[in-house]
Design a protein around this motif. Structure first.
Motif, PDB file in Angstrom:
ATOM      1  N   ALA A   1      38.112  45.582  27.442  1.00 14.08           N
ATOM      2  CA  ALA A   1      37.234  45.883  28.557  1.00 14.08           C
ATOM      3  C   ALA A   1      37.414  47.157  28.995  1.00 14.08           C
ATOM      4  N   GLY A   2      38.407  47.730  28.929  1.00 10.37           N
ATOM      5  CA  GLY A   2      38.639  49.472  29.218  1.00 10.37           C
ATOM      6  C   GLY A   2      37.884  50.276  28.239  1.00 10.37           C
TER       7      GLY A   2
ATOM      8  N   SER B   1      27.338  47.171  21.843  1.00  9.20           N
ATOM      9  CA  SER B   1      28.832  47.174  21.963  1.00  9.20           C
ATOM     10  C   SER B   1      29.481  46.651  23.332  1.00  9.20           C
ATOM     11  N   LEU B   2      28.798  46.830  24.284  1.00  6.56           N
ATOM     12  CA  LEU B   2      29.215  46.586  25.616  1.00  6.56           C
ATOM     13  C   LEU B   2      29.585  44.946  25.693  1.00  6.56           C
ATOM     14  N   PRO B   3      28.817  44.206  25.421  1.00  7.43           N
ATOM     15  CA  PRO B   3      29.106  42.873  25.745  1.00  7.43           C
ATOM     16  C   PRO B   3      30.287  42.226  24.545  1.00  7.43           C
TER      17      PRO B   3
ATOM     18  N   VAL C   1      25.586  39.308  42.200  1.00  7.23           N
ATOM     19  CA  VAL C   1      26.003  37.939  41.277  1.00  7.23           C
ATOM     20  C   VAL C   1      27.314  38.022  40.561  1.00  7.23           C
ATOM     21  N   SER C   2      27.690  39.215  40.153  1.00  6.30           N
ATOM     22  CA  SER C   2      28.973  39.519  39.495  1.00  6.30           C
ATOM     23  C   SER C   2      30.060  39.521  40.506  1.00  6.30           C
TER      24      SER C   2
ATOM     25  N   VAL D   1      33.912  44.166  34.833  1.00  5.59           N
ATOM     26  CA  VAL D   1      33.396  45.243  34.096  1.00  5.59           C
ATOM     27  C   VAL D   1      32.146  45.178  34.582  1.00  5.59           C
ATOM     28  N   VAL D   2      31.304  44.260  34.821  1.00  9.91           N
ATOM     29  CA  VAL D   2      29.961  44.111  35.203  1.00  9.91           C
ATOM     30  C   VAL D   2      29.937  44.965  36.594  1.00  9.91           C
TER      31      VAL D   2
END
Length: 490
Positions: A317-318, A256-258, A201-202, A183-184
């Protein structure tokens, strides 16, 4: 895709190869050091002695790729000064510190409160000293923005322990974190002005975890251990805090994302705390009632249970990615909340506060039930302390293990009787070393291995599937006491 973003795939590929190729060598080295998974536990869902070196290999592989990309005079280093005071340095440093705490626990062992204190220290360094922040939370708090660093610290530590608790099936925690790093990376690539350092990094983290999963898929050859779950459990939320949605969104959507990406592990941890408090257990006490345990109890195979949980994490995640690109908003949050309630309901967690039958068959309200569990745990603690004080007496005998069992048995029988075990035997081979109680009315026997080739046979008055979570927790303490192990610190 521009050439600048194309280079991010190199990070993923190199990390994948490093971790996947180095893992067999690390497994052999771990075993050469005499390290193995000898835990005697009712919660284990695997067989054999599995090396817990996967987390260390991931730390080295991911860290090496991240370091190589972000130092020097490359294009990536121009957008990030290594170990400068910025959020990405905070994420990497905090993850490394947490990973080292986990590695120490894998090698030596540490109490839960000590590990929690060190996690708080690592998160404090990342947040207050290096500059890791949650900008969306500060915006959401408005006049109370001064509380944002404390909330960020709490969220990071909660995420570390949530990922650690979810590491119960082959590939489960690794797959869930891989989805999160995906996702990141996707959010970075979709942005008109991508943060190349964050993407690098991701991508390295995603490649490293996938390289680990080559060896961790069921049946696993290696576990990530606390080193891996702590390292990934800190790095993932720290990177998620830095996602920038493509269109500008209201603060609550950004916050809300994380939470969406980590919804399933956080739900599992929240339910763990709630049920342990309701049952009178210490919050850090282990049990066999996590989401993955409940799936197995409902007939799912090991592999199918992992896939179901991966798909569930992928669904949340979607929803997070939809918010990143500007699709949805409040309806995605509402759908996520409804999804969590459905998951909890389908797994039976809504029954936690029901008046259930007690161990003896009598019906007790929750308050009395909790008091009974607290009293039994106190009895175990007293017996453990008494046994520890007499340790030198047992060691002076020809057979210390047998002497210890004989000394414990009379005091242990009354406790076991209260949880539906009227008798038990300790065997070595075909010979009965210790026998206590009356097993004439037993429905059946539960046999559990102990060190030195011994076996514990518990007489059960109820069928095994009818054992209640409290009984399993208390039986876990019995096994640890007889095996001369400290209660599990997970």
């Amino acid at each position: 895709m521009s050439a600048a973003t194309w280079v991010l795939w190199i990070a993923g590929l190199v990390a994948f190869v490093l971790v996947a190729v180095a893992m067999p060598w690390a497994i052999r080295g771990w075993r050469a050091l005499g390290r193995s998974d000898r835990e005697i536990s009712l919660r284990k869902v695997h067989q054999g002695e599995i090396a817990r070196v996967g987390g260390f290999v991931m730390m080295v592989g991911i860290g090496a790729v991240a370091f190589r990309g972000l130092v020097g005079t490359s294009e990536l280093s121009l957008v990030h000064e290594w170990l400068s005071r910025n959020p990405l340095s905070g994420a990497l440093l905090g993850a490394l510190l947490c990973g080292l705490v986990g590695l120490y626990d894998d090698l030596v062992g540490a109490r839960a409160r000590v590990k929690l204190a060190l996690q708080l220290f690592a998160a404090g360094v990342a947040v207050f000293a290096v500059g890791l922040r949650w900008p969306a939370m500060a915006e959401l708090l408005g006049p109370l923005a001064a509380l944002e660093p404390v909330i960020t610290l709490g969220f990071l530590v909660a995420s570390v322990n949530a990922i650690n608790l979810s590491d119960g099936l082959d590939g489960l925690a690794g797959g869930n974190t891989a989805i999160g790093f995906g996702v990141v990376l996707a959010a970075t690539l979709l942005h008109p002005q991508p943060d190349l350092a964050l993407g690098w990094v991701s991508a390295a983290a995603l490649g490293g975890v996938l390289g680990f999963l080559v060896h961790n898929r069921h049946p696993a050859r290696v576990f990530m251990g606390d080193a891996g779950s702590y390292f990934l459990g800190f790095l993932l939320p720290a990177l998620l805090l830095q996602i920038a949605p493509v269109p500008e969104r209201v603060a609550i959507i950004d916050v809300s994302l994380p939470l969406l990406v980590l919804a399933l592990p956080l739900l599992d941890m929240g339910l763990s705390i709630a049920r342990r408090a309701a049952r009178g257990q210490p919050i850090f006490a282990p049990d066999s009632d996590h989401i993955h345990h409940r799936l197995l109890a409902r007939g799912f195979t090991h592999g199918r249970g992992v896939v179901v949980l991966w798909l569930t994490t992928g669904m949340f995640a979607g929803l997070a990615l939809l918010n990143v690109i500007g699709v949805g908003g409040w309806w995605t949050l509402t759908g996520a909340g409804a999804g969590l309630l459905v998951v909890a309901g389908l797994l039976g967690y809504h029954e936690l506060l029901r008046h259930l039958p007690a161990f003896t068959g009598d019906r007790l309200v929750l308050r009395d039930r909790r008091r009974a569990v607290v009293e039994l745990l106190a009895d175990f603690d007293r017996l453990s302390e008494e046994t520890r004080r007499k340790g030198h007496v047992f060691q002076d005998t020809e057979d210390p293990a047998l002497a210890r069992w004989v000394g414990i048995a009379p005091s242990l029988l009354p406790i076991l009787s209260r949880i539906g075990v009227p008798g038990f035997e300790l065997r070595r081979g075909t010979a009965t070393a210790v026998k206590c109680g009356d097993d004439s009315q037993a429905w059946g026997f539960l046999s559990l291995p102990l060190p030195q080739g011994a076996e514990l046979r518990l007489a059960l008055v109820a069928r095994l599937p009818e054992l209640q979570p409290e009984q399993l927790v208390l039986l876990e303490r019995v096994v640890g006491l007889l095996a001369d192990q400290s209660p599990s610190r997970r």
